[in-house]
Design a protein around this motif. Structure first.
Motif, PDB file in Angstrom:
ATOM      1  N   GLY A  88       0.827  -1.316   0.070  1.00 57.74           N
ATOM      2  CA  GLY A  88      -0.128  -0.015  -0.002  1.00 57.74           C
ATOM      3  C   GLY A  88       0.859   1.283  -0.070  1.00 57.74           C
ATOM      4  O   GLY A  88       0.587   2.156  -0.946  1.00 57.74           O
ATOM      5  N   PHE A  89       1.829   1.375   0.781  1.00 50.84           N
ATOM      6  CA  PHE A  89       2.711   2.344   0.703  1.00 50.84           C
ATOM      7  C   PHE A  89       3.642   2.639  -0.538  1.00 50.84           C
ATOM      8  O   PHE A  89       3.634   3.724  -1.011  1.00 50.84           O
ATOM      9  CB  PHE A  89       3.598   2.331   1.848  1.00 50.84           C
ATOM     10  N   VAL A  90       4.143   1.568  -1.038  1.00 51.30           N
ATOM     11  CA  VAL A  90       4.788   1.738  -2.182  1.00 51.30           C
ATOM     12  C   VAL A  90       3.966   2.055  -3.420  1.00 51.30           C
ATOM     13  O   VAL A  90       4.540   2.790  -4.403  1.00 51.30           O
ATOM     14  CB  VAL A  90       5.476   0.216  -2.584  1.00 51.30           C
ATOM     15  N   VAL A  91       2.929   1.704  -3.534  1.00 47.50           N
ATOM     16  CA  VAL A  91       2.031   2.025  -4.420  1.00 47.50           C
ATOM     17  C   VAL A  91       1.340   3.342  -4.285  1.00 47.50           C
ATOM     18  O   VAL A  91       1.494   4.237  -5.515  1.00 47.50           O
ATOM     19  CB  VAL A  91       0.382   0.986  -4.578  1.00 47.50           C
ATOM     20  N   GLY A  92       1.244   4.019  -3.229  1.00 45.23           N
ATOM     21  CA  GLY A  92       1.049   5.339  -2.951  1.00 45.23           C
ATOM     22  C   GLY A  92       2.234   6.153  -3.377  1.00 45.23           C
ATOM     23  O   GLY A  92       2.225   7.298  -3.857  1.00 45.23           O
ATOM     24  N   ARG A  93       3.426   5.855  -2.859  1.00 43.67           N
ATOM     25  CA  ARG A  93       4.456   6.769  -2.833  1.00 43.67           C
ATOM     26  C   ARG A  93       5.037   6.741  -4.349  1.00 43.67           C
ATOM     27  O   ARG A  93       5.605   7.686  -4.728  1.00 43.67           O
ATOM     28  CB  ARG A  93       5.846   5.708  -2.222  1.00 43.67           C
ATOM     29  N   CYS A 102      -8.715  -4.032  -2.827  1.00 37.60           N
ATOM     30  CA  CYS A 102      -8.520  -4.682  -1.430  1.00 37.60           C
ATOM     31  C   CYS A 102     -10.048  -4.874  -0.859  1.00 37.60           C
ATOM     32  O   CYS A 102     -10.662  -3.668  -0.823  1.00 37.60           O
ATOM     33  CB  CYS A 102      -7.691  -4.199  -0.727  1.00 37.60           C
ATOM     34  N   THR A 103     -10.182  -5.879  -0.121  1.00 40.38           N
ATOM     35  CA  THR A 103     -11.462  -5.980   0.603  1.00 40.38           C
ATOM     36  C   THR A 103     -10.918  -6.863   1.778  1.00 40.38           C
ATOM     37  O   THR A 103      -9.833  -7.384   2.059  1.00 40.38           O
ATOM     38  CB  THR A 103     -12.687  -6.930   0.093  1.00 40.38           C
ATOM     39  N   PHE A 110      -3.966  -1.495   3.948  1.00 39.01           N
ATOM     40  CA  PHE A 110      -3.408  -1.293   2.954  1.00 39.01           C
ATOM     41  C   PHE A 110      -3.662   0.246   2.601  1.00 39.01           C
ATOM     42  O   PHE A 110      -3.039   0.939   2.110  1.00 39.01           O
ATOM     43  CB  PHE A 110      -4.210  -1.995   1.686  1.00 39.01           C
ATOM     44  N   LEU A 111      -5.141   0.790   2.674  1.00 48.33           N
ATOM     45  CA  LEU A 111      -5.528   1.998   2.542  1.00 48.33           C
ATOM     46  C   LEU A 111      -4.753   2.965   3.186  1.00 48.33           C
ATOM     47  O   LEU A 111      -4.323   4.143   2.765  1.00 48.33           O
ATOM     48  CB  LEU A 111      -7.024   2.176   2.631  1.00 48.33           C
ATOM     49  N   VAL A 112      -4.558   2.816   4.385  1.00 48.45           N
ATOM     50  CA  VAL A 112      -3.807   3.827   5.135  1.00 48.45           C
ATOM     51  C   VAL A 112      -2.360   4.006   4.954  1.00 48.45           C
ATOM     52  O   VAL A 112      -1.895   5.140   4.721  1.00 48.45           O
ATOM     53  CB  VAL A 112      -3.850   3.380   6.818  1.00 48.45           C
TER      54      VAL A 112
END
Length: 193
Positions: A88-93, A102-103, A110-112
């Motif tokens: 999640g961090f990598v995708v946002g970065r 994601c569920t 993941f979202l945070v």
């Protein structure tokens, strides 16, 4: 098949029709028919289930039938790989879009982390824009100073000195703005998460 999956599958053609877009699969990939493996790959990249309809449409143009069920099984496995807090961090970065795949319990983590990574990415983009404008202003100062040396009238010189003061003031302001991001020439990502 679970009810939520059926509902998602029914809604996906509308999403695909609205999204348009580029080729998601080549003719060779359609011919290879590795649908389960392709589903894992697409899921691990965070692509939504709408992707299978884009693939099916493209492969249909090549005369190839898509095994949607195999793709969906693979996609579910790939999404599990994708939906980790670290990713999640990598995708946002990277500034990548999140397609909401994601569920369950991992979705919140993941979202945070995605939002934290995205905040760092956006801050870095702001810093880059400030730095770029600073260098443009610096080049403009040099141009004005050269023009000042060749000024032929007092009015022209006065106007050029005024431009230079304005540019230098802007550069000081930009330097102060860059300090919020870690300093001039020193973006610090740790300030943003």
């Amino acid at each position: 098949m679970k009810t939520w999956k059926r509902l998602a599958l029914l809604a996906l053609p509308a999403v695909v029709a609205l999204s348009g877009g580029c080729a998601v699969i080549s003719e060779d990939e359609c011919q290879a028919g590795l649908w389960y493996e392709r589903g894992i790959e697409d899921g691990a990249r965070g692509r939504s289930q709408a992707t299978v309809y884009q693939i099916a449409q493209k492969c249909h143009e090549y005369g190839v039938r898509t095994d949607t069920e195999a793709w969906l099984r693979g996609h579910e496995e790939g999404v599990e790989q994708y939906c980790t807090p670290e990713n999640g961090f990598v995708v946002g970065r990277r500034g990548s879009n999140y397609e909401g795949v994601c569920t369950g319990p991992t979705a919140d983590l993941f979202l945070v982390n995605y939002q934290n990574g995205l905040a760092v990415y956006q801050a870095e983009q702001q810093y880059i824009a400030l730095e770029r404008r600073y260098y443009e202003a610096e080049r403009e100062v040099h141009r004005v100073e050269n023009a000042l040396e060749e000024a032929e009238t007092k009015e022209e010189a006065k106007s050029l000195r005024s431009q230079r003061r304005s540019l230098l003031r802007e550069m000081r302001h930009l330097e102060a703005e860059m300090m919020r991001f870690g300093g001039f020439g020193a973006f610090n990502p740790f300030l943003f998460y």
